[in-house]
Write a protein that holds these residues in place. Sequence first.
Motif, PDB file in Angstrom:
ATOM      1  N   ILE A 134       3.795  -1.073  -4.124  1.00  0.00           N
ATOM      2  CA  ILE A 134       5.228  -0.802  -4.252  1.00  0.00           C
ATOM      3  C   ILE A 134       5.519   0.603  -3.731  1.00  0.00           C
ATOM      4  CG2 ILE A 134       7.131  -0.525  -5.880  1.00  0.00           C
ATOM      5  CD1 ILE A 134       5.544  -2.441  -7.750  1.00  0.00           C
ATOM      6  N   GLN A 135       6.493   0.702  -2.835  1.00  0.00           N
ATOM      7  CA  GLN A 135       6.882   2.010  -2.318  1.00  0.00           C
ATOM      8  C   GLN A 135       7.933   2.631  -3.239  1.00  0.00           C
ATOM      9  OE1 GLN A 135       8.888   2.350   1.567  1.00  0.00           O
ATOM     10  NE2 GLN A 135       7.375   3.939   2.044  1.00  0.00           N
ATOM     11  N   ILE A 136       7.715   3.888  -3.596  1.00  0.00           N
ATOM     12  CA  ILE A 136       8.643   4.608  -4.468  1.00  0.00           C
ATOM     13  C   ILE A 136       9.641   5.343  -3.572  1.00  0.00           C
ATOM     14  CG2 ILE A 136       8.882   6.309  -6.307  1.00  0.00           C
ATOM     15  CD1 ILE A 136       7.138   3.953  -7.113  1.00  0.00           C
ATOM     16  N   ARG A 137      10.877   4.868  -3.582  1.00  0.00           N
ATOM     17  CA  ARG A 137      11.933   5.496  -2.784  1.00  0.00           C
ATOM     18  C   ARG A 137      12.980   6.178  -3.643  1.00  0.00           C
ATOM     19  NH1 ARG A 137      12.807   0.731   1.676  1.00  0.00           N
ATOM     20  NH2 ARG A 137      10.828   1.080   2.732  1.00  0.00           N
ATOM     21  N   PHE A 182       1.960  11.190 -22.004  1.00  0.00           N
ATOM     22  CA  PHE A 182       2.122  11.752 -20.665  1.00  0.00           C
ATOM     23  C   PHE A 182       1.355  10.870 -19.691  1.00  0.00           C
ATOM     24  CE2 PHE A 182       1.876  14.597 -17.127  1.00  0.00           C
ATOM     25  CZ  PHE A 182       2.953  15.462 -17.261  1.00  0.00           C
ATOM     26  N   LYS A 183       2.028  10.476 -18.611  1.00  0.00           N
ATOM     27  CA  LYS A 183       1.430   9.621 -17.582  1.00  0.00           C
ATOM     28  C   LYS A 183       1.752  10.204 -16.205  1.00  0.00           C
ATOM     29  CE  LYS A 183       2.247   5.445 -20.344  1.00  0.00           C
ATOM     30  NZ  LYS A 183       0.936   4.891 -20.622  1.00  0.00           N
ATOM     31  N   ILE A 184       1.016   9.769 -15.210  1.00  0.00           N
ATOM     32  CA  ILE A 184       1.349  10.127 -13.834  1.00  0.00           C
ATOM     33  C   ILE A 184       1.342   8.873 -12.968  1.00  0.00           C
ATOM     34  CG2 ILE A 184       0.597  12.521 -13.909  1.00  0.00           C
ATOM     35  CD1 ILE A 184      -2.006  11.677 -12.520  1.00  0.00           C
ATOM     36  N   LEU A 185       2.258   8.862 -12.007  1.00  0.00           N
ATOM     37  CA  LEU A 185       2.238   7.866 -10.934  1.00  0.00           C
ATOM     38  C   LEU A 185       1.492   8.511  -9.780  1.00  0.00           C
ATOM     39  CD1 LEU A 185       5.875   6.449 -10.708  1.00  0.00           C
ATOM     40  CD2 LEU A 185       3.823   5.183 -11.278  1.00  0.00           C
ATOM     41  N   LEU A 186       0.540   7.801  -9.224  1.00  0.00           N
ATOM     42  CA  LEU A 186      -0.257   8.297  -8.107  1.00  0.00           C
ATOM     43  C   LEU A 186       0.244   7.628  -6.832  1.00  0.00           C
ATOM     44  CD1 LEU A 186      -3.299   7.664 -10.273  1.00  0.00           C
ATOM     45  CD2 LEU A 186      -2.804   9.944  -9.404  1.00  0.00           C
ATOM     46  N   LEU A 187       0.525   8.424  -5.806  1.00  0.00           N
ATOM     47  CA  LEU A 187       1.127   7.901  -4.580  1.00  0.00           C
ATOM     48  C   LEU A 187       0.299   8.269  -3.356  1.00  0.00           C
ATOM     49  CD1 LEU A 187       4.781   9.040  -5.380  1.00  0.00           C
ATOM     50  CD2 LEU A 187       3.733   6.842  -5.909  1.00  0.00           C
ATOM     51  N   ASP A 188       0.373   7.405  -2.342  1.00  0.00           N
ATOM     52  CA  ASP A 188      -0.282   7.707  -1.066  1.00  0.00           C
ATOM     53  C   ASP A 188       0.700   8.433  -0.141  1.00  0.00           C
ATOM     54  OD1 ASP A 188       1.391   5.784   0.119  1.00  0.00           O
ATOM     55  OD2 ASP A 188      -0.188   4.277   0.321  1.00  0.00           O
ATOM     56  N   LYS A 228       2.642   7.476   2.143  1.00  0.00           N
ATOM     57  CA  LYS A 228       3.924   6.808   2.381  1.00  0.00           C
ATOM     58  C   LYS A 228       4.671   6.527   1.085  1.00  0.00           C
ATOM     59  CE  LYS A 228       2.872   5.089   6.829  1.00  0.00           C
ATOM     60  NZ  LYS A 228       3.723   5.561   7.860  1.00  0.00           N
ATOM     61  N   ASN A 229       4.267   7.214   0.013  1.00  0.00           N
ATOM     62  CA  ASN A 229       4.852   7.048  -1.326  1.00  0.00           C
ATOM     63  C   ASN A 229       4.650   5.652  -1.893  1.00  0.00           C
ATOM     64  OD1 ASN A 229       5.575   9.691  -1.342  1.00  0.00           O
ATOM     65  ND2 ASN A 229       7.753   9.336  -1.097  1.00  0.00           N
ATOM     66  N   ASN A 230       3.599   4.966  -1.447  1.00  0.00           N
ATOM     67  CA  ASN A 230       3.218   3.700  -2.049  1.00  0.00           C
ATOM     68  C   ASN A 230       2.444   4.002  -3.330  1.00  0.00           C
ATOM     69  OD1 ASN A 230       4.253   1.972   0.022  1.00  0.00           O
ATOM     70  ND2 ASN A 230       2.508   2.566   1.283  1.00  0.00           N
TER      71      ASN A 230
END
Length: 157
Positions: A29-32, A56-62, A64-66
Amino acid sequence: MEQHTIQSLFAVNEIEIIYRNKTPYQDRIQIRSSATAYEILRHAWNENRMELVEQFKILLLDQKNNCLGVSDIATGGMSACLADPKIIFATALKARATSIILAHNHPSGNLQPSDADKTLTRKIKEGGKLLDIAVLDHLIVTPHNYCSFADDGLMPG
């Protein structure tokens, strides 16, 4: 010197770093927007704990913000949670993330960031600069809504 003592001088632990991503690139899923990040986080959060204890959590993105994944960083009490930047960045590095989105809940339902929230965000953002890991946003989440530091102009420069 005994043989056992000499051998123990050279005993060291071996560190192994493993990364497995089971989701194919095209299915990530791309985070836009902060709204998309919030929806992912809401599904990753245990609803029975969201209004009970701070987490506390983190979203990890590549690049391209996927979304590579969501990681649980810390669980605290009803009014505070200690998020260790070393754990945040160790997780991001292990997942090969190029950017992250920070998130924590306020069990009270209050979406206003505290001074401690702002200080931690600034500290993690500075650390990210050293490691080339962009800190894109910090969300405060509740079961019904969220606050985005980026949307509200609260992200440090």
